[in-house]
Scaffold this active site. Structure first.
Site, PDB file in Angstrom:
ATOM      1  N   THR A  83      32.829  38.387  39.600  1.00 33.81           N
ATOM      2  CA  THR A  83      32.245  37.904  38.553  1.00 33.81           C
ATOM      3  C   THR A  83      33.229  38.060  37.315  1.00 33.81           C
ATOM      4  OG1 THR A  83      30.113  38.941  39.090  1.00 33.81           O
ATOM      5  CG2 THR A  83      30.231  38.495  36.726  1.00 33.81           C
ATOM      6  N   ASN A 166      26.918  31.326  49.002  1.00 31.25           N
ATOM      7  CA  ASN A 166      26.515  32.725  49.613  1.00 31.25           C
ATOM      8  C   ASN A 166      24.964  32.824  50.112  1.00 31.25           C
ATOM      9  OD1 ASN A 166      26.264  31.902  46.736  1.00 31.25           O
ATOM     10  ND2 ASN A 166      25.006  33.657  46.436  1.00 31.25           N
ATOM     11  N   HIS A 216      34.374  43.496  48.055  1.00 33.37           N
ATOM     12  CA  HIS A 216      33.289  44.018  48.777  1.00 33.37           C
ATOM     13  C   HIS A 216      32.512  43.246  49.724  1.00 33.37           C
ATOM     14  CE1 HIS A 216      29.541  42.972  46.351  1.00 33.37           C
ATOM     15  NE2 HIS A 216      30.175  42.521  45.452  1.00 33.37           N
ATOM     16  N   THR A 254      44.107  50.384  32.762  1.00 34.19           N
ATOM     17  CA  THR A 254      44.751  51.091  33.953  1.00 34.19           C
ATOM     18  C   THR A 254      44.076  50.663  35.375  1.00 34.19           C
ATOM     19  OG1 THR A 254      45.263  52.907  32.469  1.00 34.19           O
ATOM     20  CG2 THR A 254      45.284  53.508  34.915  1.00 34.19           C
ATOM     21  N   CYS A 342      20.552  38.430  45.616  1.00 40.58           N
ATOM     22  CA  CYS A 342      21.765  39.158  45.653  1.00 40.58           C
ATOM     23  C   CYS A 342      22.236  39.885  44.674  1.00 40.58           C
ATOM     24  CB  CYS A 342      22.880  38.287  46.567  1.00 40.58           C
ATOM     25  SG  CYS A 342      23.833  37.243  45.631  1.00 40.58           S
TER      26      CYS A 342
HETATM   27  N1  PMP Z   1      30.447  34.345  43.756  1.00 43.60           N
HETATM   28  C1  PMP Z   1      29.908  34.513  44.903  1.00 43.60           C
HETATM   29  C2  PMP Z   1      29.963  33.142  45.599  1.00 43.60           C
HETATM   30  C3  PMP Z   1      29.251  35.661  45.339  1.00 43.60           C
HETATM   31  O1  PMP Z   1      28.409  35.492  46.273  1.00 43.60           O
HETATM   32  C4  PMP Z   1      29.334  36.617  44.629  1.00 43.60           C
HETATM   33  C5  PMP Z   1      28.558  38.149  44.977  1.00 43.60           C
HETATM   34  N2  PMP Z   1      27.222  37.826  45.099  1.00 43.60           N
HETATM   35  C6  PMP Z   1      30.013  36.612  43.348  1.00 43.60           C
HETATM   36  C7  PMP Z   1      30.878  35.481  43.042  1.00 43.60           C
HETATM   37  C8  PMP Z   1      30.248  38.041  42.575  1.00 43.60           C
HETATM   38  O2  PMP Z   1      30.890  38.904  43.048  1.00 43.60           O
HETATM   39  P1  PMP Z   1      30.980  40.460  42.548  1.00 43.60           P
HETATM   40  O3  PMP Z   1      29.829  41.316  43.088  1.00 43.60           O
HETATM   41  O4  PMP Z   1      32.494  40.854  43.245  1.00 43.60           O
HETATM   42  O5  PMP Z   1      31.229  40.364  41.282  1.00 43.60           O
END
Ligand code: PMP
Length: 402
Positions: A83, A166, A216, A254, A342
């Site tokens: 994000t 996703n 993750h 940091t 999600c």
């Molecule tokens: N882009 C996509 C395509 C995702 O699936 C996700 C997580 N759902 C994100 C961005 C955001 O990732 P993060 O949880 O590391 O902020």
């Protein structure tokens, strides 16, 4: 891998985790690297021995994450997640290979992750959303039209197109879109969060200027990610987080050495067995889909005929509310997601399915089953048995014998 839970009478004694696209369980290699890093005191900016040890871990992880996309380590900026990486790069003022470039308009597809749809540091009236076809792939004619129109009016575009969705796993024609965009002088960013560690990636073959990754989704810790530039001197000219000079001035603060070390270890592990794993996961996923379609009436696999990630299945169950099915599966010790849920347990209509032309009713019965490094045949069996009981009940149909 199924995780032990305290057994209830009559209930299976283990859980099946089929929600790797939401987050993938921490890989043992990542956990070991994190625990190791946590035992050391150094700040990666300090010049003493402890600081240099922390710096060495950081730089090793940078090499490992760059390796996910065949990129140079100098192009990698670590962030708190995808994000933040998306928010960092969606800015009109960029440097591309050291040259200042202003992007007047942001072009995105209608099926992007919410962290892209927001447009971030682009004013809302400079964000243009492009349609997708029935399989969820960007309409390349619409892209050509938008690029030509903007170039004709002297406007340069930043195109941001995800590599794999996703919710559905459908893969976008990123290399082709990048080629067309760059022919009009556009800059190209690709959110490759769901593709990383699941597909072989090469930033040069894709031809994009920037990629976004998340730790993750590949079995690293939550709260880490990266923006990867094809050229070491490509960047958003104005950092999102200013302060100290960390990450070569691109992201102050940091560094979270333990998280980044875990991320690096997960990147190495997912890259090492990518070819074997993708065959294994596709085998599990295909069995899951074939059995679902065979056993349960009125089911439809979204994007079945499109090129998809090997681990993802988005299934529409006619006459079922996805949220209710998710709860029924949870009670049967199976973890999956409803539609676009999600983040923050959010449920609601999926903008991805809507953009693909699914009407509200069909889209409201969509659940996502996503597999990963810890998934096993036993997980698939558990999910099939639970679906075989829950779906007919929710559809008010008799439950078939397995
Ligand atoms: N882009 C996509 C395509 C995702 O699936 C996700 C997580 N759902 C994100 C961005 C955001 O990732 P993060 O949880 O590391 O902020």
């Amino acid at each position: 891998m199924t995780a032990p839970v305290s057994p209830r009478p009559g209930a299976p004694s283990r859980r099946a985790f089929l929600d790797h696209n939401a987050t993938s369980p921490l890989r043992p290699e990542a956990r070991a690297a994190m625990l190791d890093a946590l035992t050391e005191p150094g700040n990666a900016s300090s010049v003493h021995t402890d600081g240099r040890a922390a710096r060495a871990r950081l730089e090793q992880a940078r090499t490992e994450v760059a390796g996910l996309a065949g990129a140079q380590k100098t192009g990698v900026v670590f962030t708190s997640g995808a994000t933040e990486a998306n928010a960092l790069i969606l800015h009109p003022e960029l440097d591309i290979a050291g040259r200042p470039v202003t992007c007047d308009v942001l072009l995105i597809s209608a099926v992007e992750h919410p962290s892209i749809l927001r447009g971030h540091r682009f004013p809302a009236d400079r964000v243009e959303v492009l349609p997708v076809d029935a399989a969820g792939r960007i309409d390349l004619d619409a892209l050509d039209e938008a690029l030509t129109r903007h170039a004709g009016q002297g406007r340069r575009a930043l195109l941001s197109l995800m590599l794999a969705n996703n919710e559905t796993g459908v893969i976008q024609p990123v290399a082709e879109a990048a080629r067309r965009a760059q022919a009009h002088g556009a800059v190209v960013h690709c959110d490759a969060v769901q593709a990383a560690g699941r597909l072989p990636l090469d930033i040069y073959a894709l031809g994009v200027d920037f990629l976004t990754f998340s730790s993750h989704k590949i079995g690293g810790p939550q709260g880490a990610g990266a923006l990867v530039a094809r050229h070491a001197d490509s960047r958003a000219r104005i950092a999102l987080i200013g302060g100290g000079g960390q990450e070569r001035g691109r992201r102050a603060g940091t560094e979270n050495i333990a998280a980044v070390a875990g991320y690096g270890a997960a990147a190495r592990a997912s890259g090492a067995d990518l070819a074997r794993e993708s065959v294994r996961l596709k085998g599990l996923r295909d069995r899951l889909e074939q059995e679902i379609v065979r056993q349960l009436q009125g089911t439809q696999i979204v994007g079945a005929d499109a090129e998809r990630l090997p681990n993802t299945s988005c299934v529409i169950f006619a006459g079922v509310k996805a949220e209710t099915l998710v709860i029924a599966l949870d009670l049967a010790h199976v973890s999956v997601s409803a539609g676009s849920a999600c983040s923050s347990g959010k449920v609601g209509p999926s903008h991805v399915l809507a953009a693909m032309g699914y009407a509200g009713d069909a889209a409201s019965g969509a659940i996502r089953l996503s597999l990963g490094w810890s998934s096993s045949e036993e997980d698939v069996d558990l999910a099939l048995a639970a679906l075989g009981r829950a779906v007919p009940q929710l559809q008010n149909r008799p439950v078939r014998a397995a």
